[in-house]
Design a protein around this motif. Structure first.
Motif, PDB file in Angstrom:
ATOM      1  N   TYR A 232       0.854  -1.183   0.000  1.00 44.20           N
ATOM      2  CA  TYR A 232       0.000   0.000   0.000  1.00 44.20           C
ATOM      3  C   TYR A 232       0.892   1.235   0.000  1.00 44.20           C
ATOM      4  CZ  TYR A 232      -3.668  -3.234   1.383  1.00 44.20           C
ATOM      5  OH  TYR A 232      -4.551  -4.259   1.419  1.00 44.20           O
ATOM      6  N   THR A 233       0.593   2.186  -0.830  1.00 42.98           N
ATOM      7  CA  THR A 233       1.410   3.399  -0.849  1.00 42.98           C
ATOM      8  C   THR A 233       0.526   4.633  -0.690  1.00 42.98           C
ATOM      9  OG1 THR A 233       1.263   3.630  -3.232  1.00 42.98           O
ATOM     10  CG2 THR A 233       3.132   2.387  -2.413  1.00 42.98           C
ATOM     11  N   THR A 234       1.127   5.639  -0.142  1.00 41.61           N
ATOM     12  CA  THR A 234       0.415   6.909  -0.013  1.00 41.61           C
ATOM     13  C   THR A 234       1.439   8.035   0.090  1.00 41.61           C
ATOM     14  OG1 THR A 234      -1.360   8.058   1.127  1.00 41.61           O
ATOM     15  CG2 THR A 234       0.271   6.985   2.520  1.00 41.61           C
ATOM     16  N   ASN A 235       0.998   9.246  -0.089  1.00 44.46           N
ATOM     17  CA  ASN A 235       1.843  10.423   0.072  1.00 44.46           C
ATOM     18  C   ASN A 235       1.348  11.222   1.261  1.00 44.46           C
ATOM     19  OD1 ASN A 235       3.222   9.791  -2.259  1.00 44.46           O
ATOM     20  ND2 ASN A 235       1.899  11.058  -3.555  1.00 44.46           N
ATOM     21  N   ILE A 236       2.260  11.727   2.012  1.00 44.89           N
ATOM     22  CA  ILE A 236       1.870  12.611   3.113  1.00 44.89           C
ATOM     23  C   ILE A 236       2.817  13.793   3.069  1.00 44.89           C
ATOM     24  CG2 ILE A 236       3.303  11.295   4.751  1.00 44.89           C
ATOM     25  CD1 ILE A 236       1.287  12.056   6.919  1.00 44.89           C
ATOM     26  N   PHE A 247      -4.779   5.204   0.769  1.00 51.29           N
ATOM     27  CA  PHE A 247      -3.745   4.382   0.153  1.00 51.29           C
ATOM     28  C   PHE A 247      -4.115   3.956  -1.257  1.00 51.29           C
ATOM     29  CE2 PHE A 247      -2.856   3.971   4.624  1.00 51.29           C
ATOM     30  CZ  PHE A 247      -1.471   4.086   4.641  1.00 51.29           C
ATOM     31  N   SER A 248      -3.076   3.650  -1.980  1.00 49.61           N
ATOM     32  CA  SER A 248      -3.221   3.078  -3.306  1.00 49.61           C
ATOM     33  C   SER A 248      -2.584   1.694  -3.224  1.00 49.61           C
ATOM     34  CB  SER A 248      -2.470   3.971  -4.289  1.00 49.61           C
ATOM     35  OG  SER A 248      -2.351   3.335  -5.521  1.00 49.61           O
ATOM     36  N   PRO A 249      -3.080   0.600  -3.815  1.00 46.66           N
ATOM     37  CA  PRO A 249      -4.212   0.526  -4.737  1.00 46.66           C
ATOM     38  C   PRO A 249      -5.578   0.525  -4.071  1.00 46.66           C
ATOM     39  CG  PRO A 249      -3.263  -1.649  -4.446  1.00 46.66           C
ATOM     40  CD  PRO A 249      -2.459  -0.707  -3.615  1.00 46.66           C
ATOM     41  N   VAL A 301       4.865   4.910   2.976  1.00 50.26           N
ATOM     42  CA  VAL A 301       4.361   6.275   3.120  1.00 50.26           C
ATOM     43  C   VAL A 301       5.445   7.209   2.622  1.00 50.26           C
ATOM     44  CG1 VAL A 301       3.486   8.025   4.696  1.00 50.26           C
ATOM     45  CG2 VAL A 301       2.935   5.625   5.084  1.00 50.26           C
ATOM     46  N   ARG A 302       5.174   7.899   1.545  1.00 46.99           N
ATOM     47  CA  ARG A 302       6.154   8.820   0.980  1.00 46.99           C
ATOM     48  C   ARG A 302       5.890  10.202   1.583  1.00 46.99           C
ATOM     49  NH1 ARG A 302       7.822   8.305  -4.606  1.00 46.99           N
ATOM     50  NH2 ARG A 302       5.941   7.109  -4.856  1.00 46.99           N
ATOM     51  N   VAL A 303       6.909  10.745   2.192  1.00 44.46           N
ATOM     52  CA  VAL A 303       6.737  12.055   2.825  1.00 44.46           C
ATOM     53  C   VAL A 303       7.112  13.126   1.807  1.00 44.46           C
ATOM     54  CG1 VAL A 303       7.396  13.532   4.746  1.00 44.46           C
ATOM     55  CG2 VAL A 303       7.253  11.052   5.065  1.00 44.46           C
ATOM     56  N   LEU A 304       6.178  13.957   1.485  1.00 45.72           N
ATOM     57  CA  LEU A 304       6.414  15.009   0.495  1.00 45.72           C
ATOM     58  C   LEU A 304       6.874  16.277   1.220  1.00 45.72           C
ATOM     59  CD1 LEU A 304       3.281  14.622  -1.797  1.00 45.72           C
ATOM     60  CD2 LEU A 304       5.460  13.411  -1.893  1.00 45.72           C
ATOM     61  N   TYR A 305       7.669  17.073   0.531  1.00 44.27           N
ATOM     62  CA  TYR A 305       8.109  18.344   1.112  1.00 44.27           C
ATOM     63  C   TYR A 305       6.924  19.267   1.242  1.00 44.27           C
ATOM     64  CZ  TYR A 305      12.767  16.700   0.237  1.00 44.27           C
ATOM     65  OH  TYR A 305      13.899  15.974   0.241  1.00 44.27           O
ATOM     66  N   ASP A 398       8.914  21.704 -10.711  1.00 43.28           N
ATOM     67  CA  ASP A 398       8.974  20.931  -9.469  1.00 43.28           C
ATOM     68  C   ASP A 398       8.161  19.661  -9.719  1.00 43.28           C
ATOM     69  OD1 ASP A 398       8.558  19.788  -6.987  1.00 43.28           O
ATOM     70  OD2 ASP A 398       8.417  21.731  -5.953  1.00 43.28           O
ATOM     71  N   GLU A 399       8.854  18.530  -9.840  1.00 40.36           N
ATOM     72  CA  GLU A 399       8.171  17.285 -10.198  1.00 40.36           C
ATOM     73  C   GLU A 399       7.219  16.819  -9.103  1.00 40.36           C
ATOM     74  OE1 GLU A 399       8.144  15.867 -13.041  1.00 40.36           O
ATOM     75  OE2 GLU A 399       9.923  16.589 -14.082  1.00 40.36           O
ATOM     76  N   GLU A 400       7.413  17.310  -7.907  1.00 38.07           N
ATOM     77  CA  GLU A 400       6.536  16.896  -6.818  1.00 38.07           C
ATOM     78  C   GLU A 400       5.254  17.717  -6.771  1.00 38.07           C
ATOM     79  OE1 GLU A 400       8.362  15.335  -3.100  1.00 38.07           O
ATOM     80  OE2 GLU A 400       7.231  16.997  -2.245  1.00 38.07           O
ATOM     81  N   SER A 401       5.423  19.023  -6.876  1.00 41.38           N
ATOM     82  CA  SER A 401       4.244  19.886  -6.762  1.00 41.38           C
ATOM     83  C   SER A 401       3.662  20.244  -8.119  1.00 41.38           C
ATOM     84  CB  SER A 401       4.610  21.178  -6.025  1.00 41.38           C
ATOM     85  OG  SER A 401       5.493  21.934  -6.856  1.00 41.38           O
TER      86      SER A 401
HETATM   87  C1  LIG Z   1       2.661  10.313  -4.565  1.00 41.67           C
HETATM   88  O1  LIG Z   1       3.471  11.264  -5.151  1.00 41.67           O
HETATM   89  C2  LIG Z   1       4.158  10.788  -6.283  1.00 41.67           C
HETATM   90  C3  LIG Z   1       5.143  11.897  -6.703  1.00 41.67           C
HETATM   91  O2  LIG Z   1       4.600  13.180  -6.512  1.00 41.67           O
HETATM   92  C4  LIG Z   1       3.152  10.479  -7.367  1.00 41.67           C
HETATM   93  O3  LIG Z   1       3.808   9.986  -8.513  1.00 41.67           O
HETATM   94  C5  LIG Z   1       2.210   9.410  -6.839  1.00 41.67           C
HETATM   95  O4  LIG Z   1       1.195   9.143  -7.777  1.00 41.67           O
HETATM   96  C6  LIG Z   1       1.602   9.850  -5.536  1.00 41.67           C
HETATM   97  N1  LIG Z   1       0.897   8.732  -5.007  1.00 41.67           N
HETATM   98  C7  LIG Z   1      -0.313   8.825  -4.450  1.00 41.67           C
HETATM   99  C8  LIG Z   1      -0.870   7.577  -3.898  1.00 41.67           C
HETATM  100  O5  LIG Z   1      -0.909   9.907  -4.381  1.00 41.67           O
END
Ligand SMILES: *[C@@H]1O[C@H](CO)[C@@H](O)[C@H](O)[C@H]1NC(C)=O
Ligand SMILES: *[C@@H]1O[C@H](CO)[C@@H](O)[C@H](O)[C@H]1NC(C)=O
Ligand SMILES: *[C@@H]1O[C@H](CO)[C@@H](O)[C@H](O)[C@H]1NC(C)=O
Ligand SMILES: *[C@@H]1O[C@H](CO)[C@@H](O)[C@H](O)[C@H]1NC(C)=O
Ligand SMILES: *[C@@H]1O[C@H](CO)[C@@H](O)[C@H](O)[C@H]1NC(C)=O
Length: 447
Positions: A232-236, A247-249, A301-305, A398-401
């Motif tokens: 399971y993945t997610t961004n925070i 979470f994804s998927p 859990v991916r921590v975003l800036y 900015d590839e993140e934002s």
């Molecule tokens: C999390 O962030 C990454 C990079 O910004 C993006 O590729 C990904 O789809 C995001 N994942 C979710 C679950 O939002």
């Protein structure tokens, strides 16, 4: 009296015998005065006989076949009455045993062939059910499993018992229902063996033999009911607190592999970086009734800036030059004779350097490329001296934002040997100091 010459008759006849079959002769001899003697049949089964002179014969027909199984006690009982001048002078018993023929199909007892349910955990080689058939002739019956349908799951070790033994393990997760065709066959020496068949429906009940698995389930291979647990993945975003995570998927959720039992599950976090996360135990993992049945999935859990500031170029236009030559690639320099590097700073980062920035030229140029360090590389051999080129947009994304900012670059193409102008461009600032080895490496890469 002539009637006195008679005697009781004890004999037998095969069932299904044709009409007129000889039963017995009557030893009352008829003399010349025989017309004074009259014989008559009476009693319970008298209509099964008729007299032909001094012979008793079977009175049957295609509509009334002599069937041992239909006659009480399997014996025909009648009386022979002898009249002499209309006076009864003799009264004899007739007892005819009906001899059995194998003329009946066996029939399954309905209660032994009803649909039934067995657990998938039933031991192989154990008796799972017993069928019984009866046959009116009372013959020995043997039971056979028809090789069609799900025969491979069962066998019969003792053919006359009707006991059906489990031959191979059941698995509710692959089959919840089996069908079996059984034969009951009369054991006889005749060529035609009477038989009958019945269809048995067997439901399989889920036993607690499966571990829970996380959803969605991706089978390890097609048709194999074993799941690969998802990650399971997610961004925070940095510094966020007390937020539910999407979470994804999909949401973190699991189900009991024994779908028919569907035991409640609890969820716990096995290991967590410094206890930063909590999980609702009723919407998570480890089976309540059997703590040995568990499943483990990973969560990323991916921590975003935290993004409070956009990146910014600290110039709207950068100026640089390149010397025309036969070399296929050279790096654009500043008038301070250093590598020109277009770069953004991002105040979200203490050192101003956002690692997620990607540089690109818009529109894409045939002659120039920009590296991820913001260094510009030109195809020197395709340039004409004294030209001046404006790269309209160098975009920093900015590839993140997803934020984008742009600046333009003004490049002068010098002739080989021409002195590099200076002075007027002294205020040109350099950002970062690109290692000359790195710059060389980039040029080699382009070559
Ligand atoms: C999390 O962030 C990454 C990079 O910004 C993006 O590729 C990904 O789809 C995001 N994942 C979710 C679950 O939002
Ligand atoms: C023979 O059987 C039939 C019935 O099938 C009956 O009607 C008839 O009376 C019988 N005959 C004698 C002689 O009993
Ligand atoms: C049952 O009887 C029929 C007719 O005699 C025969 O064709 C068939 O093979 C028998 N079935 C078995 C299982 O013996
Ligand atoms: C689940 O959590 C609740 C509240 O935190 C607690 O009372 C309960 O005992 C827990 N159940 C299990 C099975 O751990
Ligand atoms: C441009 O940005 C850099 C940081 O990336 C900074 O050190 C420099 O002073 C800035 N130049 C100007 C002219 O603002």
């Amino acid at each position: 009296s002539l009637c006195r010459e008679g005697s009781d008759i004890f004999t037998s006849v095969r069932e299904n015998s044709p009409t007129g079959e000889f039963i017995s002769s009557i030893n009352i001899t008829a003399g010349p005065r025989a017309n004074t003697i009259r014989l008559c049949l009476s009693g319970r089964n008298a209509n099964w006989f008729y007299l032909e002179g001094r012979t008793i014969r079977l009175n049957s027909s295609v509509f009334r076949v002599l069937d041992r199984e239909q006659v009480e006690g399997s014996v025909l009982i009648a009386e022979l009455i002898c009249y002499e001048n209309d006076i009864i002078q003799g009264n004899y018993r007739i007892l005819v045993e009906i001899l059995n023929e194998n003329d009946n199909k066996p029939n399954f007892l309905l209660e032994t062939i009803q649909p039934f349910t067995i657990s998938e955990l039933t031991a192989v080689n154990s008796v799972v059910f017993t069928v019984k058939a009866v046959d009116a002739d009372g013959d020995m019956i043997s039971y056979i499993i028809d090789p069609s349908s799900d025969a491979q799951f069962f066998r019969i070790d003792l053919p006359n018992t009707g006991k059906v033994v489990l031959n191979k393990p059941l698995d509710y997760e692959t089959r919840t229902h089996l069908q079996l065709i059984m034969w009951a066959q009369v054991e006889s020496n005749t060529v035609d063996k009477f038989n009958t068949s019945a269809v048995l429906n067997i439901n399989i009940e889920d036993g607690d033999d499966q571990y829970p698995h996380f959803l969605p389930c991706t089978p390890v291979s097609p048709g194999v009911p074993v799941c690969m647990n998802p990650t399971y993945t997610t961004n925070i975003t940095q510094k966020h607190q007390d937020v539910g995570l999407d979470f994804s998927p999909g949401p973190i959720t699991a189900e009991d592999g024994d779908k028919g039992i569907n035991a409640p599950l609890t969820y716990t976090i096995l290991s967590d970086d410094q206890g930063r996360f909590t999980i609702n135990n009723t919407t998570g993992e480890i089976q309540v009734d059997d703590r040995l049945k568990y499943s483990v999935a990973s969560v990323l859990v991916r921590v975003l800036y935290e993004n409070a500031f956009p990146p910014a170029f600290n110039r709207t236009t950068y100026k640089g030059f390149i010397i025309q030559s036969s070399s296929p690639a050279s790096i654009v320099s500043t008038y301070g004779n250093q590598v020109l590097q277009v770069q953004v700073s991002d105040r979200d980062f203490p050192d101003g350097r956002n690692p997620n920035i990607h540089y690109l030229l818009h529109p894409p140029s045939e002659l120039y490329q920009v590296t991820k360090e913001g260094v510009l590389i030109a195809k020197t051999n395709q340039l004409r001296a004294f030209d001046r080129q404006i790269l309209q947009q160098v975009i920093a994304r900015d590839e993140e934002s997803g934020e984008e900012v742009s600046a333009s670059v003004d490049i002068e193409v010098l002739q080989r040997g021409q002195a590099v102008p200076s002075g007027a461009f002294k205020e040109q600032q350099l950002f970062g100091d690109v290692d000359s080895t790195l710059a060389g490496g980039i040029a080699v890469l382009i070559l």
